[in-house]
Structure formats: C-alpha cells, structure tokens
Design an enzyme around this catalytic site. Structure first.
Site, short mmCIF file in Angstrom:
data_model
loop_
_atom_site.label_atom_id
_atom_site.label_comp_id
_atom_site.label_asym_id
_atom_site.label_seq_id
_atom_site.Cartn_x
_atom_site.Cartn_y
_atom_site.Cartn_z
N ARG A 30 12.38 -19.88 15.54
CA ARG A 30 11.21 -18.86 15.12
C ARG A 30 11.76 -17.72 14.34
NH1 ARG A 30 7.09 -20.38 14.55
NH2 ARG A 30 7.51 -19.37 12.35
N LYS A 70 6.08 0.56 -1.12
CA LYS A 70 5.26 0.03 0.01
C LYS A 70 5.49 -1.29 0.82
CE LYS A 70 1.45 2.36 -1.82
NZ LYS A 70 -0.24 2.37 -2.52
N LYS A 99 4.42 13.12 -7.95
CA LYS A 99 2.89 12.96 -7.46
C LYS A 99 2.33 14.23 -7.36
CE LYS A 99 2.34 9.13 -5.49
NZ LYS A 99 2.36 7.73 -4.37
N GLU A 118 2.95 11.09 -11.86
CA GLU A 118 1.49 10.38 -11.67
C GLU A 118 0.77 11.41 -12.35
OE1 GLU A 118 0.16 8.48 -8.01
OE2 GLU A 118 -0.22 10.60 -7.87
N ASP A 154 -2.64 6.43 -12.97
CA ASP A 154 -3.38 6.15 -11.63
C ASP A 154 -4.82 6.08 -11.60
OD1 ASP A 154 -3.11 5.85 -8.69
OD2 ASP A 154 -3.71 7.88 -8.24
#
Length: 287
Positions: free
Chosen positions: A106, A141, A173, A202, A223
């Site tokens: 597994r 991410k 950002k 960004e 963005d």
C-alpha cells in the site's frame, strides 16, 4: 530577458528516505499484524499494472519502501520515470519475501500512484501548450511534506519548477505591498535585502504591471488577468521583465493564455489537487 527558473534535479535520496520513513511509520507502526498470517518463509512474485493511461513517476520511492522494510525485494522496471504508460501496461515486476511485499504494497503504491498522477496532470497541461514557448510552472501549493516529490513529478510531466520555498525566491504579494505602502517601495525594500534572489511581484492590473517593471521587478505575476489584458500587458512589456500568468487557468484555456505571448504560466492545481493514477499490484505466491 532570459528565463531563469529555480528547478530541482532528480529526487534527493535523503528526502526520499525521509518521505518513506514517515509513510511507513503511519501505516506499519509497531508492525503488520495481518502479515503474520503468511508463513515467514513464503516468497512471492508480483507485477504492478496501470489500469489507465498515465505518465510514470515515483520509482525510487517504491524501491525505498521495500529497502526500509528489510530489503530482500528486487524490482525490475519495464520503463523509467517520465515515460508514457498505456492502460493495462506492466510497470514493474517484484520478487521477494511474501510478508515484505504485502506489508509494503500500500505504501509503495501510494507513492507511485500519487506522483504518477501529478506527472500525468502536468503532462496534460504541457500538451495543451504544445510548441508554444511559454513555460509551465508549478507553485508552492503542494501536499504538506511531499513538495520535493511533487515538484520532481511535475518535471517528469514536462513542466518546470517555480521556487521551492520561501528561501530561494522573493514573491511580493498584495499583503507585502500593503505593509510597504506601494509596489515600488516593496520592490525597493526587497532589493535592499541583498539576498541576490530574483524578485517577482504579483500585480492585479496594467498600472500595477507598469509600476513593478519601472521599479525593477525581474518577474511580474499577472494575477487573474483576462485574455485581452494579458495581450495588452505583453504588448507593453514583453522583454522588460518575465511575464507570468496565473489564476483561473484550466486545461480549456491554457493554450489561449499561452498564445498571448506570456513567458510563464503557473498553476497550483498541478500539485494541490490530488490525482492518483489507478494502479494495481498482483502477487503470485511461490511455495
């Protein structure tokens, strides 16, 4: 402007070993109780088969699972990481103690199916871009604890890697801009750090893109720009900085985005969404 990407080589063995240690600790724990039903001396032969078309990734993780379980298992691969797979194709053959194969099955398949799924997803996006020059990038991410593994899988699928973490690239950002007071001041502050790293900013509109480039950003992340605005950004700023499209990108629209002339396209869904290739391990016991 020449593209300079933060990329990773093939899998780092020490990281693979740590990935596998964690995975076996949560699955095997103090021991595989059910495996005691199988005679200790029994040996087995097995094959891993893909039930669907995919791109293979994760060989070294599968091998490391059986290595950490005590060795004695040999693995013979029919193809290598990054190779296309068709439904029903045998990926590898395994030989060794039946208990070891059953205990590791597994965990080994979890790595192989997850990383193959990521590679397959990246390959699908890369195929839509086709021969256009835009570079396909992943993001941060990723699944916690599997970042290097997933970024390796993206490379196997024909993509490239954005920064690995918060330490090897500066990405300014909206919150960084808010605390600095402006895009220009944020870029100036980043440059003053003297870190020697590329500075990406960004932006949310064309005015922001113009300000970022005037302030000396190396990369401008456009963005959630629509197609017309992407085209205008490229018309105004191509060659002044690397232009990266991100946000809302799907298999249906990625080619149109690449056709705008942007240099890079980054997609969080390559790694944050889990796509596991359907694999099966079939064992034959040898007495």
């Amino acid at each position: 402007m020449k593209e300079e990407l933060q990329t990773i080589p093939g899998p780092d063995l020490s990281m693979v070993q740590e990935d596998v240690r964690r995975a076996l600790a949560e699955d095997v724990g103090s021991g595989d109780v059910t495996a005691r039903l199988v005679p200790a001396e029994l040996r087995a032969e097995g094959v891993v088969i893909s039930r669907e078309a995919a791109v293979l990734c994760g060989q070294v993780w599968l091998e490391e699972v059986f290595e950490q379980l005590g060795g004695g298992v040999t693995v013979e691969w029919a193809l290598t990481d990054g190779a296309p797979v068709i439904a029903g194709q045998t990926l590898c053959r395994l030989h060794g103690p039946a208990r070891t194969l059953l205990t590791g099955e597994r965990t080994a398949l979890n790595f192989l199916q997850t990383l193959s799924g990521t590679a397959t997803r990246a390959a699908a996006y890369r195929a839509r871009i086709g021969d256009l020059p835009a570079i396909l990038l992943d993001t941060r991410k990723t699944l916690p604890g599997l970042r290097h593994a997933q970024k390796y899988a993206v490379r196997c699928g024909g993509g490239a890697n954005h920064r690995l973490g918060l330490y090897d690239g500066i990405l300014i950002k909206e919150n960084h801009i808010a605390t600095s007071g402006s895009i220009t001041r944020a870029i100036e502050n980043a440059r003053a750090l003297g870190a020697g790293l590329p500075i990406e900013t960004e932006v949310e509109d064309l005015d922001g893109a113009a300000e970022a480039i005037a302030a000396g950003a190396d990369i401008v992340l456009l963005d959630n720009f629509d197609l017309d605005t992407l085209r205008e950004a490229v018309a105004r700023h191509k060659g002044q900085a690397l232009l990266e499209a991100s946000g809302g990108i799907t298999l249906d629209n990625i080619r149109a985005i690449a056709l705008t002339g942007v240099d890079r396209i980054s997609i969080g869904a390559l790694t944050k969404d889990v796509f596991a290739t359907d694999l099966s391990m079939r064992l034959h016991f040898v007495r």
